[in-house]
Write a protein that holds these residues in place. Structure first.
Motif, PDB file in Angstrom:
ATOM      1  N   SER A 140      13.454  -3.883  -0.851  1.00  0.00           N
ATOM      2  CA  SER A 140      14.407  -3.311  -1.354  1.00  0.00           C
ATOM      3  C   SER A 140      13.127  -3.005  -2.631  1.00  0.00           C
ATOM      4  CB  SER A 140      14.645  -4.840  -1.948  1.00  0.00           C
ATOM      5  OG  SER A 140      15.670  -4.838  -0.538  1.00  0.00           O
ATOM      6  N   TYR A 141      13.325  -1.845  -2.945  1.00  0.00           N
ATOM      7  CA  TYR A 141      12.712  -1.550  -4.533  1.00  0.00           C
ATOM      8  C   TYR A 141      13.121  -0.861  -5.658  1.00  0.00           C
ATOM      9  CZ  TYR A 141      12.696   3.231  -2.315  1.00  0.00           C
ATOM     10  OH  TYR A 141      13.391   4.521  -1.864  1.00  0.00           O
ATOM     11  N   LYS A 142      12.828  -0.890  -7.204  1.00  0.00           N
ATOM     12  CA  LYS A 142      13.377   0.535  -7.647  1.00  0.00           C
ATOM     13  C   LYS A 142      12.454   1.249  -8.000  1.00  0.00           C
ATOM     14  CE  LYS A 142      14.585  -4.454  -9.555  1.00  0.00           C
ATOM     15  NZ  LYS A 142      14.206  -5.230 -10.916  1.00  0.00           N
ATOM     16  N   LYS A 143      13.241   2.955  -7.665  1.00  0.00           N
ATOM     17  CA  LYS A 143      12.636   3.806  -8.857  1.00  0.00           C
ATOM     18  C   LYS A 143      12.758   4.010 -10.338  1.00  0.00           C
ATOM     19  CE  LYS A 143      13.721   8.114  -8.313  1.00  0.00           C
ATOM     20  NZ  LYS A 143      14.910   8.909  -7.351  1.00  0.00           N
ATOM     21  N   TYR A 144      11.504   4.470 -10.835  1.00  0.00           N
ATOM     22  CA  TYR A 144      11.823   4.948 -11.985  1.00  0.00           C
ATOM     23  C   TYR A 144      10.636   6.248 -11.712  1.00  0.00           C
ATOM     24  CZ  TYR A 144      11.257  -0.273 -12.838  1.00  0.00           C
ATOM     25  OH  TYR A 144      11.704  -1.205 -12.883  1.00  0.00           O
ATOM     26  N   LEU A 145      11.987   7.190 -12.693  1.00  0.00           N
ATOM     27  CA  LEU A 145      11.228   8.663 -12.832  1.00  0.00           C
ATOM     28  C   LEU A 145      11.176   8.207 -14.404  1.00  0.00           C
ATOM     29  CD1 LEU A 145      13.836  10.799 -11.704  1.00  0.00           C
ATOM     30  CD2 LEU A 145      11.915  10.195 -10.973  1.00  0.00           C
ATOM     31  N   ASN A 146       9.633   8.729 -15.208  1.00  0.00           N
ATOM     32  CA  ASN A 146       9.133   8.796 -16.557  1.00  0.00           C
ATOM     33  C   ASN A 146       9.477   7.587 -17.337  1.00  0.00           C
ATOM     34  OD1 ASN A 146       7.898  11.272 -16.011  1.00  0.00           O
ATOM     35  ND2 ASN A 146      10.237  11.952 -16.480  1.00  0.00           N
ATOM     36  N   GLY A 147       9.094   6.204 -16.124  1.00  0.00           N
ATOM     37  CA  GLY A 147       9.152   4.835 -17.058  1.00  0.00           C
ATOM     38  C   GLY A 147      10.865   4.584 -17.001  1.00  0.00           C
ATOM     39  N   ASP A 148      11.712   5.654 -16.427  1.00  0.00           N
ATOM     40  CA  ASP A 148      12.908   4.559 -17.025  1.00  0.00           C
ATOM     41  C   ASP A 148      13.828   4.471 -15.184  1.00  0.00           C
ATOM     42  OD1 ASP A 148      13.404   5.374 -19.803  1.00  0.00           O
ATOM     43  OD2 ASP A 148      14.213   7.716 -19.633  1.00  0.00           O
ATOM     44  N   ARG A 149      14.208   3.175 -14.993  1.00  0.00           N
ATOM     45  CA  ARG A 149      14.860   3.120 -14.420  1.00  0.00           C
ATOM     46  C   ARG A 149      15.620   3.517 -13.191  1.00  0.00           C
ATOM     47  NH1 ARG A 149      16.717  -2.874 -12.131  1.00  0.00           N
ATOM     48  NH2 ARG A 149      17.979  -2.187 -10.558  1.00  0.00           N
ATOM     49  N   ALA A 163       0.429  -1.420   0.005  1.00  0.00           N
ATOM     50  CA  ALA A 163      -0.253   0.079   0.138  1.00  0.00           C
ATOM     51  C   ALA A 163       1.350   1.196  -0.034  1.00  0.00           C
ATOM     52  CB  ALA A 163      -0.607   0.168   1.072  1.00  0.00           C
ATOM     53  N   LEU A 164       2.200   0.920   0.728  1.00  0.00           N
ATOM     54  CA  LEU A 164       2.759   2.481   0.487  1.00  0.00           C
ATOM     55  C   LEU A 164       3.251   2.885  -0.610  1.00  0.00           C
ATOM     56  CD1 LEU A 164       4.150   4.326   2.704  1.00  0.00           C
ATOM     57  CD2 LEU A 164       6.258   2.694   3.407  1.00  0.00           C
ATOM     58  N   TYR A 165       4.141   1.636  -1.494  1.00  0.00           N
ATOM     59  CA  TYR A 165       4.222   1.880  -2.447  1.00  0.00           C
ATOM     60  C   TYR A 165       3.409   2.609  -3.675  1.00  0.00           C
ATOM     61  CZ  TYR A 165       9.133  -0.328  -1.307  1.00  0.00           C
ATOM     62  OH  TYR A 165      10.045  -0.465  -0.396  1.00  0.00           O
ATOM     63  N   ASP A 166       2.335   1.603  -3.546  1.00  0.00           N
ATOM     64  CA  ASP A 166       0.777   2.215  -4.464  1.00  0.00           C
ATOM     65  C   ASP A 166       0.877   3.666  -3.838  1.00  0.00           C
ATOM     66  OD1 ASP A 166       1.035  -0.624  -5.701  1.00  0.00           O
ATOM     67  OD2 ASP A 166      -0.696  -1.126  -4.030  1.00  0.00           O
ATOM     68  N   PHE A 184       6.901   9.205 -10.882  1.00  0.00           N
ATOM     69  CA  PHE A 184       7.327   8.908 -10.087  1.00  0.00           C
ATOM     70  C   PHE A 184       6.969   7.308  -9.568  1.00  0.00           C
ATOM     71  CE2 PHE A 184       8.356   8.477  -5.767  1.00  0.00           C
ATOM     72  CZ  PHE A 184      10.156   7.901  -6.032  1.00  0.00           C
ATOM     73  N   LEU A 185       8.072   6.026 -10.002  1.00  0.00           N
ATOM     74  CA  LEU A 185       6.860   4.839  -8.776  1.00  0.00           C
ATOM     75  C   LEU A 185       8.356   4.128  -8.306  1.00  0.00           C
ATOM     76  CD1 LEU A 185       5.394   4.075 -12.413  1.00  0.00           C
ATOM     77  CD2 LEU A 185       4.633   4.963 -10.210  1.00  0.00           C
ATOM     78  N   GLU A 186       7.642   3.839  -7.385  1.00  0.00           N
ATOM     79  CA  GLU A 186       8.542   2.750  -6.834  1.00  0.00           C
ATOM     80  C   GLU A 186       8.761   1.443  -6.583  1.00  0.00           C
ATOM     81  OE1 GLU A 186       9.001   4.514  -2.827  1.00  0.00           O
ATOM     82  OE2 GLU A 186      10.873   6.182  -3.723  1.00  0.00           O
ATOM     83  N   ILE A 187       8.607   0.326  -6.891  1.00  0.00           N
ATOM     84  CA  ILE A 187       8.389  -0.833  -7.119  1.00  0.00           C
ATOM     85  C   ILE A 187       8.662  -2.162  -6.240  1.00  0.00           C
ATOM     86  CG2 ILE A 187       7.392  -3.190  -8.257  1.00  0.00           C
ATOM     87  CD1 ILE A 187       7.089  -0.706 -10.614  1.00  0.00           C
ATOM     88  N   GLY A 188       8.071  -2.206  -5.237  1.00  0.00           N
ATOM     89  CA  GLY A 188       8.678  -3.108  -4.355  1.00  0.00           C
ATOM     90  C   GLY A 188       9.381  -4.897  -4.907  1.00  0.00           C
TER      91      GLY A 188
END
Length: 158
Positions: A131-140, A45-48, A110-114
């Motif tokens: 652990s998560y991956k950070k994306y800006l405008n679709g780019d990791r 939920a936090l990542y969403d 801006f997305l964070e995907i666990g």
């Protein structure tokens, strides 16, 4: 703590979140039941909620529902230009909102995907490493780690 995480050549940044979970009645807004029925769902939920697409605002009401009103959040020093700052939810929101103005004005995302969560629990206390991956405008952009400390009300998990 295992030092190997600091020796990794990848750009791993640690965002320390001290997160205290209590009865939903104590939170600013009642949490969605599905958001708090398990520790894993709290993390999800936090990542969403902490993501934005098409320049939209973050879902701060949902984020706040996951925290105790007096929770303290501590971003890593690299994000704060060398300063170790303990922040209230209001201070954290103001900092993130200000830092993401250009992104949101440009209609960016801006997305964070666990992708991995480790939970160490003793009674109603849990330490969660996520652990998560950070994306800006679709780019990791990077791989990061959240460390959250939860105090859980059994009423939430019954």
């Amino acid at each position: 703590m295992n030092r190997t995480i600091f020796d990794m050549k990848t750009n791993v940044l640690i965002l320390l979140l001290s997160m205290v979970m209590v009865l939903p009645a104590w939170a600013q807004q009642e949490a969605r039941p599905d958001d708090v029925d398990t520790i894993e769902n709290i993390v999800t939920a936090l990542y969403d909620a902490y993501g934005t697409e098409d320049g939209k605002e973050f879902d701060w009401d949902r984020i706040r529902s996951l925290f105790h009103p007096n929770a303290i959040l501590i971003p890593n020093i690299e994000q704060r230009q060398g300063s170790l700052d303990a922040m209230t939810l209001d201070e954290f929101q103001a900092w993130i909102d200000e830092a993401t103005i250009p992104l949101r004005e440009a209609g960016g995302s801006f997305l964070e995907i666990g992708y991995h969560t480790q939970i160490d629990r003793y009674g109603n206390i849990a330490n969660v490493m996520s652990s998560y991956k950070k994306y800006l405008n679709g780019d990791r952009k990077s791989t990061r780690l959240n460390s959250s400390h939860l105090v859980i009300s059994y009423a939430v998990f019954c």
